[in-house]
Design a protein around this motif. Sequence first.
Motif, PDB file in Angstrom:
ATOM      1  N   ARG A  26      44.156  20.599 -21.483  1.00  0.00           N
ATOM      2  CA  ARG A  26      43.846  19.261 -21.209  1.00  0.00           C
ATOM      3  C   ARG A  26      42.449  19.175 -20.243  1.00  0.00           C
ATOM      4  O   ARG A  26      41.620  18.352 -20.154  1.00  0.00           O
ATOM      5  CB  ARG A  26      44.849  18.763 -20.326  1.00  0.00           C
ATOM      6  N   GLN A  58      38.918   5.450 -27.273  1.00  0.00           N
ATOM      7  CA  GLN A  58      40.228   6.429 -27.173  1.00  0.00           C
ATOM      8  C   GLN A  58      40.674   6.866 -28.583  1.00  0.00           C
ATOM      9  O   GLN A  58      40.922   8.196 -28.447  1.00  0.00           O
ATOM     10  CB  GLN A  58      41.319   5.267 -26.390  1.00  0.00           C
ATOM     11  N   VAL A  62      41.188  10.969 -29.210  1.00  0.00           N
ATOM     12  CA  VAL A  62      42.410  11.615 -29.617  1.00  0.00           C
ATOM     13  C   VAL A  62      42.272  12.274 -31.085  1.00  0.00           C
ATOM     14  O   VAL A  62      42.741  13.594 -31.287  1.00  0.00           O
ATOM     15  CB  VAL A  62      43.304  10.389 -29.999  1.00  0.00           C
ATOM     16  N   VAL A  98      39.075  -6.973 -44.051  1.00  0.00           N
ATOM     17  CA  VAL A  98      40.166  -7.447 -44.939  1.00  0.00           C
ATOM     18  C   VAL A  98      41.223  -8.279 -44.278  1.00  0.00           C
ATOM     19  O   VAL A  98      41.478  -9.247 -44.911  1.00  0.00           O
ATOM     20  CB  VAL A  98      40.895  -6.107 -45.138  1.00  0.00           C
TER      21      VAL A  98
ATOM     22  N   VAL B  68      43.084   7.826 -22.666  1.00  0.00           N
ATOM     23  CA  VAL B  68      42.978   8.673 -23.865  1.00  0.00           C
ATOM     24  C   VAL B  68      43.916   9.838 -23.814  1.00  0.00           C
ATOM     25  O   VAL B  68      44.809   9.594 -24.781  1.00  0.00           O
ATOM     26  CB  VAL B  68      41.664   9.448 -23.764  1.00  0.00           C
ATOM     27  N   ARG B  71      47.420   8.527 -24.908  1.00  0.00           N
ATOM     28  CA  ARG B  71      47.569   8.253 -26.414  1.00  0.00           C
ATOM     29  C   ARG B  71      47.766   9.632 -27.048  1.00  0.00           C
ATOM     30  O   ARG B  71      48.034   9.603 -28.277  1.00  0.00           O
ATOM     31  CB  ARG B  71      46.301   7.629 -27.072  1.00  0.00           C
ATOM     32  N   MET B  72      47.608  10.752 -26.375  1.00  0.00           N
ATOM     33  CA  MET B  72      47.663  11.825 -27.242  1.00  0.00           C
ATOM     34  C   MET B  72      49.238  12.418 -27.244  1.00  0.00           C
ATOM     35  O   MET B  72      50.034  12.218 -26.611  1.00  0.00           O
ATOM     36  CB  MET B  72      46.732  12.856 -26.415  1.00  0.00           C
ATOM     37  N   LEU B  73      49.494  13.072 -28.283  1.00  0.00           N
ATOM     38  CA  LEU B  73      50.696  13.420 -28.463  1.00  0.00           C
ATOM     39  C   LEU B  73      51.089  14.439 -27.360  1.00  0.00           C
ATOM     40  O   LEU B  73      50.223  15.337 -26.972  1.00  0.00           O
ATOM     41  CB  LEU B  73      51.082  14.327 -29.843  1.00  0.00           C
ATOM     42  N   GLU B 126      44.100  -3.269 -49.328  1.00  0.00           N
ATOM     43  CA  GLU B 126      44.188  -2.047 -48.614  1.00  0.00           C
ATOM     44  C   GLU B 126      45.580  -1.967 -47.588  1.00  0.00           C
ATOM     45  O   GLU B 126      46.403  -1.129 -47.751  1.00  0.00           O
ATOM     46  CB  GLU B 126      43.054  -1.547 -47.688  1.00  0.00           C
ATOM     47  N   GLU B 127      45.485  -2.986 -46.966  1.00  0.00           N
ATOM     48  CA  GLU B 127      46.583  -3.001 -45.622  1.00  0.00           C
ATOM     49  C   GLU B 127      48.101  -3.252 -46.571  1.00  0.00           C
ATOM     50  O   GLU B 127      49.058  -2.627 -46.059  1.00  0.00           O
ATOM     51  CB  GLU B 127      46.455  -4.199 -44.902  1.00  0.00           C
ATOM     52  N   GLU B 138      47.680  11.001 -41.358  1.00  0.00           N
ATOM     53  CA  GLU B 138      46.676  10.722 -40.357  1.00  0.00           C
ATOM     54  C   GLU B 138      47.193   9.132 -39.846  1.00  0.00           C
ATOM     55  O   GLU B 138      47.108   9.137 -38.816  1.00  0.00           O
ATOM     56  CB  GLU B 138      45.149  10.389 -40.770  1.00  0.00           C
ATOM     57  N   LEU B 141      50.303   9.804 -37.657  1.00  0.00           N
ATOM     58  CA  LEU B 141      49.742  10.202 -36.346  1.00  0.00           C
ATOM     59  C   LEU B 141      49.186   9.127 -35.380  1.00  0.00           C
ATOM     60  O   LEU B 141      49.715   8.827 -34.293  1.00  0.00           O
ATOM     61  CB  LEU B 141      48.776  11.493 -36.437  1.00  0.00           C
ATOM     62  N   GLU B 142      48.532   8.145 -36.123  1.00  0.00           N
ATOM     63  CA  GLU B 142      48.136   7.041 -35.642  1.00  0.00           C
ATOM     64  C   GLU B 142      49.078   6.097 -34.916  1.00  0.00           C
ATOM     65  O   GLU B 142      49.156   5.505 -33.885  1.00  0.00           O
ATOM     66  CB  GLU B 142      46.669   6.399 -36.151  1.00  0.00           C
ATOM     67  N   ARG B 145      50.723   7.625 -31.947  1.00  0.00           N
ATOM     68  CA  ARG B 145      50.119   7.562 -30.664  1.00  0.00           C
ATOM     69  C   ARG B 145      50.122   6.224 -30.158  1.00  0.00           C
ATOM     70  O   ARG B 145      50.267   6.050 -28.747  1.00  0.00           O
ATOM     71  CB  ARG B 145      48.450   7.821 -30.979  1.00  0.00           C
ATOM     72  N   LYS B 168      48.126  -5.206 -31.278  1.00  0.00           N
ATOM     73  CA  LYS B 168      47.699  -4.016 -32.312  1.00  0.00           C
ATOM     74  C   LYS B 168      48.293  -4.283 -33.914  1.00  0.00           C
ATOM     75  O   LYS B 168      47.715  -3.967 -34.834  1.00  0.00           O
ATOM     76  CB  LYS B 168      48.465  -2.792 -31.645  1.00  0.00           C
ATOM     77  N   ASP B 170      49.223  -7.393 -35.122  1.00  0.00           N
ATOM     78  CA  ASP B 170      49.449  -8.883 -35.334  1.00  0.00           C
ATOM     79  C   ASP B 170      50.683  -9.371 -35.294  1.00  0.00           C
ATOM     80  O   ASP B 170      51.249 -10.157 -36.188  1.00  0.00           O
ATOM     81  CB  ASP B 170      48.899  -9.088 -37.175  1.00  0.00           C
TER      82      ASP B 170
END
Lengths: 184, 294
Positions: A26, A58, A62, A98, B68, B71-73, B126-127, B138, B141-142, B145, B168, B170
């Motif tokens: 870290r 951020q 990450v 979108v 930061v 937000r990391m695992l 896409e959503e 991915e 993981l996001e 986080r 984040k 909606d």
Amino acid sequence: MDPNRQQPADSFVSPALVQSAAGGDRSAQREIYERTCDLVFRLLVRMVGRQEGEDLTQQVYVQAFTKLEQFQGTAKFETWLYRIARNEALQHLRRQRVRKTVPIEIEPTTRSEPTIEQKEIAERLQAALRQLDPELSTIISLKEDGGLSYKEIAEAAGIPEGTVGSRLNRARRELAKLLKAEDR
Amino acid sequence: MAPHPCQSVQDQLSAYLDGELGTAERHQIEEHLSQCPACDAEWQSFRQLGQLFRESVPAETPPPWESVESRMLPRRLPAGPWWWSTTTAAAAAIAALLLVAVGFWASAPKNQRDRIAQPSEAGQDEETSMAGMAMNAEHMLEFQRTMNDYVAKLSSDPDQAERFLLTKYDGQAVSPDQAEALVGYQPLISRGLPGGYELASSSVVEMPCCTCFKAVCRRSDGSTLVLFEHDDDAAGWFGDRNRSMATCGDKDCCLIELDSNIAATWKEGSRSITAVGARDQGEVTMLVNALKRS
């Protein structure tokens, strides 16, 4: 990445530091962050605005620390990082398109207050950049804010080096036109 | 045919400005600029842009490192070389993804399952196509986080945590009764909360896994507990935090260790309830009993 590999000159991040960070150290990750975050943040603010820029900064780190083992060490570490930042910002802008059309907002600043004139300049530039094709705003920010060479810009943006000059020409012409239109 | 001098110079203006040309080319351009007002004006406008960038360096500073790091695992114990922890984290994410995917598929209405089973059509939102099944590793993981960040904020500043999650994903602030039109069922807490809790706020949140009803509850001492009612099984919400199975009342509950308290998730009918910020298994048991469908 081979820790003995010579990192390209003038990188702020040594291969040994990358190696430690990839091992989950870290303090090494923090050192990399502190050495490189200014430009990453600035690039993202230019592309998506301040509030989103903070969040994306951020996310970029990450993501970078999660896949650090993929960094080959053939380019400057910063260039690899800018590429992640650019991809994140483009992905974010696509998602935003979108979902909804987001009006261009000039966001309030939080830290050391700039002069009114500086603020006006920043607002004008920010508004014009947000109207530019995101690929072009990335390239011009990498050049003007980051001072990257054409080779580095090509690596960060994933485009042939020979096209950087012409894209910068286009970016500068369109940006100048947008700023001129605002003055009227 | 030789290119028009102006065109040739204008093609190289950026390269000239940025010092990317050799000496001979530079001299040619300098000579042309001294004789051509139009090209010189364009070059000056390029230069002025550079000045504009320098004068408008954002006054804000980047977010602090701690934001930061949060937000990391969570970091694993040093049980092996670095690639081992990376690989196992990825494997955990994939396993969690599969659990979420299977849970989502099984609980989706048939027409939705059929749609999920089809390859996505060109131009499909896409959503929408990503939302349920196709949450790749991915995205998983996001999402983890984000939940990690949410949990960290929840213990220090619950109001900020709620704003964060609503922004984040909606989120829409609605009463439990109004939520029915959005989620398609009457949330369990619309019949009332157990004694000692009051409803601080409620909303519907478009999480990547599913659309959740979320109720923020205040205990009488002012502390916060958040209840989510949702369609998936929450298997991947909390990453690789320590977890264990326990019997709470007559339900099998998955208890997840958070930083200063626990989360718990259990099935109630065809849906799941997840409590975040519970104090211990005793409180979870009380909630399980209080939130029974009948």
